[in-house]
Design an enzyme around this catalytic site. Structure first.
Site, PDB file in Angstrom:
ATOM      1  N   GLY A 155       0.829  -1.196   0.000  1.00 20.11           N
ATOM      2  CA  GLY A 155       0.000   0.000   0.000  1.00 20.11           C
ATOM      3  C   GLY A 155       0.863   1.245   0.000  1.00 20.11           C
ATOM      4  O   GLY A 155       2.097   1.183   0.025  1.00 20.11           O
ATOM      5  N   CYS A 156       0.199   2.384  -0.015  1.00 23.56           N
ATOM      6  CA  CYS A 156       0.915   3.652  -0.157  1.00 23.56           C
ATOM      7  C   CYS A 156       1.669   4.020   1.131  1.00 23.56           C
ATOM      8  O   CYS A 156       2.867   4.279   1.100  1.00 23.56           O
ATOM      9  CB  CYS A 156      -0.049   4.752  -0.559  1.00 23.56           C
ATOM     10  SG  CYS A 156      -1.543   4.850   0.434  1.00 23.56           S
ATOM     11  N   TYR A 157       0.954   4.030   2.249  1.00 22.64           N
ATOM     12  CA  TYR A 157       1.633   4.357   3.506  1.00 22.64           C
ATOM     13  C   TYR A 157       2.718   3.334   3.801  1.00 22.64           C
ATOM     14  O   TYR A 157       3.769   3.668   4.351  1.00 22.64           O
ATOM     15  CB  TYR A 157       0.630   4.333   4.665  1.00 22.64           C
ATOM     16  CG  TYR A 157      -0.423   5.415   4.628  1.00 22.64           C
ATOM     17  CD1 TYR A 157      -0.074   6.759   4.681  1.00 22.64           C
ATOM     18  CD2 TYR A 157      -1.774   5.091   4.576  1.00 22.64           C
ATOM     19  CE1 TYR A 157      -1.046   7.748   4.681  1.00 22.64           C
ATOM     20  CE2 TYR A 157      -2.751   6.082   4.575  1.00 22.64           C
ATOM     21  CZ  TYR A 157      -2.382   7.409   4.629  1.00 22.64           C
ATOM     22  OH  TYR A 157      -3.349   8.388   4.635  1.00 22.64           O
ATOM     23  N   ALA A 211       5.845   4.298   1.909  1.00 22.07           N
ATOM     24  CA  ALA A 211       6.520   5.532   2.324  1.00 22.07           C
ATOM     25  C   ALA A 211       7.196   5.402   3.686  1.00 22.07           C
ATOM     26  O   ALA A 211       8.315   5.879   3.875  1.00 22.07           O
ATOM     27  CB  ALA A 211       5.510   6.692   2.352  1.00 22.07           C
TER      28      ALA A 211
END
EC number: 1.2.1.38
Lengths: 344, 344, 344, 344
Positions: free
Chosen positions: D147-149, D152
């Site tokens: 996923g995105c989080y 990052a």
């Protein structure tokens, strides 16, 4: 590979050129120049490019030496000497500034308050709006790249004008531009809190793109044309939405109009004439060289309302410049310009 | 204190009415109603009001009972029965919907596809644009509050039209609206990522505000007027910017035009005719009942370009509704509406 | 009526003060000053005020003469002489700058690189965060108005800290600020196209509000406190969202925490402790003096996560300054500050 | 050419995949599917693609038949059967959903409330974060795209964690996401006027990306890790800014930290460790697969503050999925992902 150079690479049009050229399959960025940031890497001005394009800003001379094709993205007045040098050195110049756009030198000198130093170069220059003047551009060495409004408005009107469907008198172009059109230099007008959540018109009745729009239109009706042109500043980064009004000749139907535009742009990769029911939106063409056109007839007044949308930095500047380079050099016209626009 | 009630308080116009009324020195919010949120506190829909205005949404009947002045902020068609009840009960109704705006019932029935059930109420209703029809509004009990576009466009054109400075034919209103004009209901068009960084025209040649604009204009020139009206959706929360074009009668000067507008609005608190050099901007009138007007003559075509800016939820809806209430009840016209617009 | 004056009226905090004071029932704006715009009407800088507040910018001396209460909204270092003059003339000074906020002069001199010229005035000054230090503010003549971050963070943490529910070590404040916090001066960082669609942290580990936050916190735990404070710039005009992290003492429950905050702020008009399930959002407090607080316990680490939201120009600057004026003068504390925040 | 297919092509991650694949030199988009828009051209959902990618949405079966590589961009729970079919047919599956990300099936079942139907496929699946697990991904057939989080945060923390520079306890990730992370479905929360000019935290202490972040971190420290993770919604279209806090082990210097990160990512094309003085900003990585990392030590608390920025739809979804495809198939890892991010 073509060696391409950008003079004035740290302005917005220059920086967008760098981005487009970086994705071009047959060109490589040979050199960039900047007066304000001489000696500094381009990525110090545009950190999005850090690690990917870290060319240092050199001088204009360095660009001229290292490039086969020179792009100049400068304030008006400054491209004339560059054009002379390119001419003498046999190089292709795509000028994104306004110096070679107006064919009537008196108009140029009046609207821009600059003297035409090399009239023969003005004579030689071709106007780089490929969908309207493709044959003139092919193989040429001095190309005046149109401005953003001056691309969006003629693309919306020329098919109807050429086909004799609209009157040449009474044309109005109500245009809305994203903020990048105002350039990189920060001002009170473009300070975030004062522009955000706002909208206003500017240079009403006096914007320099007016004679340029008229010049293009008159080539398609054979007569003088006078246009009312009102630009507005819009709180988005990119885009021109041009809402154009013209009196339809009696009896013109929407089907006829739609057909005329579809025929006119049938072979054009970058122009999409939208079917009835779809809306032209600057959102759809961001970061691209595409143009959308939406057609209406106001049923109660028989006016044409043609809405076009482009990215002011794409089809309105850097994208079109690369399209012109492709034509000038005999490359595939769409090379480097085929990325899908983002959907959101 | 006047007891004021809002029917349809959870829509955007209703919610803004609540905010404006909360600051009114002579009114108190007596009751609010909502079909969708019946029984729930208003602050569950608008958390900005939490702890400050926690009225629960009751029924229409409750609002009618508890209020001296009723504001209806409903989709068209639904205000007719409310108007009948208010009439029978002797209460003042300010209708923010479209039901009583059009005096010609055939126009109303054609554009809104609704039948006029009480023609005598349509007859009785007055059109609540105070700067143009103040004397008709004073002391009245049924007031049709204009729409947003239909406030911005006439305010920009009427002084010139009444003074005979412009032709009644060939008027174009190119309008740009903030997103709150589309209402509270979320849609794909108003989903943040698809609206942000975009702009498009909508309902070209067919928006229902067209006959309402024309109705106002014809009262000032005594003849039928047909207007080209093109609305656009703009990625800001609030505001209408109306760029209006009209043919000036031969010989009209900018000084004459400016003077005509300044004279027309000299005593108006809410309309500011800007001096030459200032720009009308929706940024300047947000959260207020003010209107800015900027005037130009296109020097090459002798067209009037009049740009007006209002807050679509303020002067275009709730602010004007409260101004109408003040007039209807004989209160100070500006009561509750004098807060300075925010500068940023 | 109280005569209020604003020194530095053309900066953002000054301009917002003008707006708030214009709506104050017991104050009138007597004079404003500006160095940059001396002699010009305030509305030439903020056209939103045109026709409504057209005071001309005078000198600091004029403001001092005409005002009972002086607000100074200046860069740090410049308020000390003004404070001396106000002191000598017996006037109330509300200083929106940083000069009198830090009680430890060595901290002030170190973080701001300015010398404390009148130590006795620093001694006299009270810190104007009414919800925490109300009794100290009442009737005082020199009030240091807190900064925006330094209001949002303590309001989110003090109830827990005072009640001994959290450890004083390991506090982190991750804060997000709207762009008006960066001031009126346009810069490359606040140029619309470069800020829009972006977000970044700034002054990480070194922002000057750090010692000010710590000074407030240590008054509620009686010990030194060291806070990690990270500000971020957010593409909205207004607002501070402060997400604050602290270690809960063992056994603290969410109910206990919620109850502690509700008790602490029970009589506070401007602070709303949200019930579980509601979210603090800068959207809800724009253009107001309100503060929202939302409380969580991370169930897996027993950390407090307290989120507060204010308007950086309202409760974070001008609104709080007027609240302080009200306290200083013995007026109703909420006077001029009761407008409902806009719902959209 | 690789035949690539997208199941769930009309969601935002699916649509972005289409855009990235359209520019891939060695892949062609063979088929797309959608339940909601079956039988309709993709460009009816995303008009930006009109005339450029007009594939019609077929069924999942059609995608499976026509594709060598299948991308699934579906709500969790729906990819398990697709994985079985791909496995049986010997096709590569890149799953952008959450079904195969968590290695501990009890965690998966607890956080997602879905049963793991094919435990052997969960066993087989590899976690597709190439900069951390490249060797595991090469040549594999079932890849769980993070996923995105969860991209990052680990990119910001792993170098320090692996090098033993930070404590594993007390890690906090305060993250800010663009609105596209909330998906294509319009809601009241993402309705333009209510999101614009706002910011709030959501799912505090309970977001499903938490165990996924912890799973990655524990692989680099060999122990259980518990992270405090707070997501926020930001009024921009794209981007994740992750501000990560961790306790540095005593004596760690900024030089050492900076060097550790630079060494760790030295050969990585997509990760740029910024030199001191540059700021990580989501603005710089929009529409790209790049990640920026900025490093700080809070001098007063010895905390690491590592800020990373990615495009949630690029490196946080579709870009990384294509990077994984390249690795799975043995293509050049950067193929199709080298376009310069736009500078504005």
């Amino acid at each position: 590979m073509v060696n391409a150079g950008v003079i004035g690479a740290t302005g917005y049009a220059g920086a967008e050129l760098v981005r487009v050229l970086a994705g071009h399959p047959q060109a490589r960025l040979a050199a960039v120049s900047s007066v304000s940031f001489a000696g500094k890497p381009l990525s110090s001005v545009y950190p999005a490019y850090y690690g990917l394009c870290d060319l240092c800003c050199g001088t204009e001379e360095e660009v001229l030496q290292k490039s086969d094709v020179v792009f100049a993205a400068l304030p008006h007045g400054l491209s004339q000497e560059i054009a002379k040098k390119c001419h003498d050195a046999g190089k292709v110049l795509i000028d994104l500034g306004a110096d070679f756009r107006l064919k009537r030198l008196d108009e140029y000198e009046k609207w821009y308050q600059v003297k035409a130093v090399y009239p023969e170069l003005h004579e030689e220059a071709v106007y780089g709006l490929p969908e309207l003047f493709r044959d003139e551009i092919r193989g040429k060495k001095l190309i005046a790249n149109p401005g953003c409004y001056t691309t969006a408005v003629p693309l919306a009107l020329v098919p109807a004008l050429q086909a004799g469907l609209i009157e040449k008198d009474g044309i109005i172009a109500d245009c809305k531009s994203g903020v990048t059109g105002a350039g990189r230099k920060s001002t009170q007008d473009t300070h975030y809190p004062e522009l955000n959540e706002g909208m206003h018109a500017y240079k009403v009745g006096g914007h320099r793109h007016t004679p340029e729009i008229e010049q293009t239109l008159r080539r398609f009706c054979g007569e003088e044309v006078t246009v009312v042109f009102t630009p507005h500043l819009l709180p988005v980064n990119r885009g021109i939405l041009a809402t154009c009004y013209a009196h339809l000749k009696s009896g013109t139907t929407l089907e006829q109009l739609q057909q005329t535009y579809e025929d006119f742009y049938r072979r054009e990769y970058f122009v999409r004439v939208l079917p009835q029911g779809m809306r032209a939106d600057i959102h759809h063409v961001r970061y691209s060289n595409f143009c959308e056109i939406e057609l209406h007839i106001d049923p109660r007044t028989q006016m044409l309302i043609a809405v076009s949308a482009i990215d002011n930095m794409g089809k309105g500047a850097a994208g079109q410049a690369v399209q012109n380079m492709n034509l000038a050099l005999g490359l595939e016209e769409t090379a480097g310009l085929t990325a899908l626009p983002p959907a959101f």
